[in-house]
Design an enzyme around this catalytic site. Structure first.
Site, short mmCIF file in Angstrom:
data_model
loop_
_atom_site.label_atom_id
_atom_site.label_comp_id
_atom_site.label_asym_id
_atom_site.label_seq_id
_atom_site.Cartn_x
_atom_site.Cartn_y
_atom_site.Cartn_z
N HIS A 158 -0.99 -3.06 2.79
CA HIS A 158 -1.24 -3.56 1.43
C HIS A 158 -1.86 -4.97 1.43
O HIS A 158 -2.53 -5.36 0.48
CB HIS A 158 0.06 -3.66 0.64
CG HIS A 158 0.58 -2.35 0.13
ND1 HIS A 158 1.07 -1.37 0.96
CD2 HIS A 158 0.70 -1.87 -1.14
CE1 HIS A 158 1.48 -0.34 0.22
NE2 HIS A 158 1.27 -0.61 -1.05
N CYS A 204 0.36 2.98 7.86
CA CYS A 204 1.47 2.22 7.31
C CYS A 204 2.16 1.54 8.48
O CYS A 204 2.52 2.21 9.46
CB CYS A 204 2.42 3.19 6.61
SG CYS A 204 3.97 2.45 6.09
N ASP A 239 0.17 6.96 4.09
CA ASP A 239 0.87 5.68 3.87
C ASP A 239 1.96 5.94 2.85
O ASP A 239 2.00 7.01 2.21
CB ASP A 239 -0.12 4.63 3.32
CG ASP A 239 0.56 3.30 3.02
OD1 ASP A 239 1.43 2.88 3.81
OD2 ASP A 239 0.25 2.66 1.99
N SER A 240 2.84 4.94 2.67
CA SER A 240 3.87 5.06 1.65
C SER A 240 3.26 5.06 0.25
O SER A 240 3.91 5.49 -0.70
CB SER A 240 4.82 3.88 1.77
OG SER A 240 4.09 2.68 1.65
N CYS A 265 0.85 -5.31 7.23
CA CYS A 265 1.16 -4.32 6.19
C CYS A 265 -0.17 -3.94 5.58
O CYS A 265 -0.99 -4.82 5.29
CB CYS A 265 2.08 -4.94 5.13
SG CYS A 265 2.34 -3.86 3.70
N GLU A 306 0.75 -3.07 -5.62
CA GLU A 306 0.88 -1.79 -6.34
C GLU A 306 0.64 -1.99 -7.84
O GLU A 306 0.20 -1.09 -8.54
CB GLU A 306 2.26 -1.15 -6.09
CG GLU A 306 2.52 -0.75 -4.64
CD GLU A 306 2.00 0.64 -4.24
OE1 GLU A 306 1.91 1.52 -5.10
OE2 GLU A 306 1.68 0.82 -3.05
N1 DGL Z 1 1.86 -0.14 3.43
C1 DGL Z 1 3.13 -0.20 4.08
C2 DGL Z 1 3.02 -0.91 5.41
O1 DGL Z 1 1.96 -1.07 5.94
C3 DGL Z 1 4.21 -0.92 3.36
C4 DGL Z 1 4.52 -0.64 1.99
C5 DGL Z 1 5.93 -0.20 1.80
O2 DGL Z 1 6.86 -1.02 1.84
O3 DGL Z 1 6.07 0.98 1.59
O4 DGL Z 1 3.99 -1.33 5.96
#
Ligand code: DGL
Length: 265
Positions: free
Chosen positions: A187, A74, A11-12, A185, A153
Site C-alpha cells: 500500500h 502482500c 493481496d489483502s 507494504c 484504502e
Molecule cells: N498490502 C499488505 C502488505 O503489503 C498490507 C495490508 C494489510 O494490512 O492487509 O503487507
C-alpha cells in the site's frame, strides 16, 4: 501447466495493485488475474495462523482459475505464509520480500537500512532476516505504520492528516542516518509524496518493480512465458466491493480499471 494460462496475483486488498501494475508493464501480453481480499483486509493486524489460512484460500481460489503461477503481492502474507505456500502447492509462488531486499541492497551505500510495514510484517522480522542473509553487517531499523493502510484504502493519499501521521511514524528514522528505506507494504508506494517529505535524502524502495522482474525471470527459467501476440487480458476480483473501491483502484492504476467482479472464498 499451460504457459498460456494467466498469472495470479493476490493481496489483502487494493495495495497489491502496485505490483499488478508493474507486472502488466513488463509482461503486457500475459493474462493476469488479481484477487484483492477486501472482505478480510487488513492482514497486517492478524495472527500468523490466520494470515496463513487466508493466503492458502486465496491460492486455492486462483488455482481453480487455472493460474500458472502466483505472486503474493502482500508483504504480510509473504512474511507469514510464503514458505508454507511454496511447500504446499506445486505451481511457482513468489513473494515481495526477497525482491525488495535485493533492490535495497543494490542501493544502500552505508548499509543502514530502514524498513516500514504492517505490524505483522515488522514483528515477523522477515525483512531483517532476509537483509542479514545478504548483508550480515547491515544496520537495520524497522517500524510498523498501522495507520498507513487505512489511509490508502480511504484514498487519503495527501493532506494534513496524512502528513501528520507520516511525521509521527517517520521522525524517529531521522536520527538513525539510514540511506535506504524499504516500503515494506504494497500500500505504501501510494504515500510516497508524504513519505518523501519526511525522508528527503533517503532512497525509497518500492518492491513492485523488483517483484515484476522476478516474475519475468521465473517464467523464463521455467519456460512458462506465454507466446501470446495480443495484449493480455486483465481480470480483477475482490471478496467484497466496498464503496469507493473503483475510485481508489483508479488512483493505483493511474488509468481506467478493468471490470471488477466478486470472488466467493
Ligand atoms: N498490502 C499488505 C502488505 O503489503 C498490507 C495490508 C494489510 O494490512 O492487509 O503487507
Amino acid at each position: 501447466m499451460n504457459p498460456q494460462n494467466p498469472i495470479g496475483i493476490f493481496d489483502s486488498g487494493i495495495g497489491g495493485l502496485t505490483v499488478y501494475r508493474a507486472i502488466r508493464k513488463i509482461l503486457p501480453l500475459e493474462d493476469l488475474i488479481y484477487l484483492g481480499d477486501t472482505a478480510r483486509v487488513p492482514y497486517g493486524t492478524k495472527s500468523e495462523a490466520t494470515v496463513q489460512r487466508y493466503a492458502r484460500q486465496n491460492v486455492e481460489w486462483l488455482i481453480q482459475h487455472d493460474v500458472k503461477m502466483v505472486v503474493v503481492a502482500c508483504n504480510t502474507a509473504s512474511a507469514f505464509a510464503l514458505n508454507a505456500l511454496q511447500a504446499e502447492f506445486s505451481i511457482p509462488i513468489v513473494g515481495v520480500i526477497k525482491p525488495g531486499v535485493k533492490a535495497a541492497i543494490q542501493k544502500t551505500k552505508r548499509e543502514r537500512i530502514g524498513v516500514i510495514g504492517t505490524a505483522g510484517t515488522v514483528h515477523s522480522e522477515a525483512y531483517t532476516q532476509e537483509i542479514k542473509k545478504m548483508l550480515p553487517n547491515a544496520y537495520i531499523v524497522s517500524r510498523a505504520c498501522p495507520l498507513f493502510v487505512p489511509l490508502v484504502e480511504e484514498g487519503r493519499l495527501s493532506g494534513r492528516i496524512t502528513d501528520d501521521i507520516a511525521k509521527e511514524y517517520l521522525s524517529p528514522f531521522r536520527k538513525e542516518r539510514i540511506d535506504t528505506l524499504i516500503l515494506g507494504c504494497t500500500h505504501y508506494p501510494l504515500l510516497k509524496p508524504a513519505i518523501r517529505k519526511m525522508m528527503s535524502a533517503v532512497t525509497l524502495i518500492d518492491s513492485a518493480e523488483a517483484t515484476a522482474k522476478e516474475t519475468l525471470r521465473l517464467l523464463k527459467e521455467k519456460r512458462m512465458l506465454g507466446s501470446m501476440v495480443q495484449k493480455g487480458e486483465s481480470r480483477i476480483y475482490v471478496t467484497d466491493l466496498p464503496n469507493g473501491f473503483k475510485k481508489v483502484a483508479q488512483i493505483f492504476l493511474k488509468n481506467s480499471i478493468p471490470e471488477v467482479a466478486i470472488a466467493e472464498i
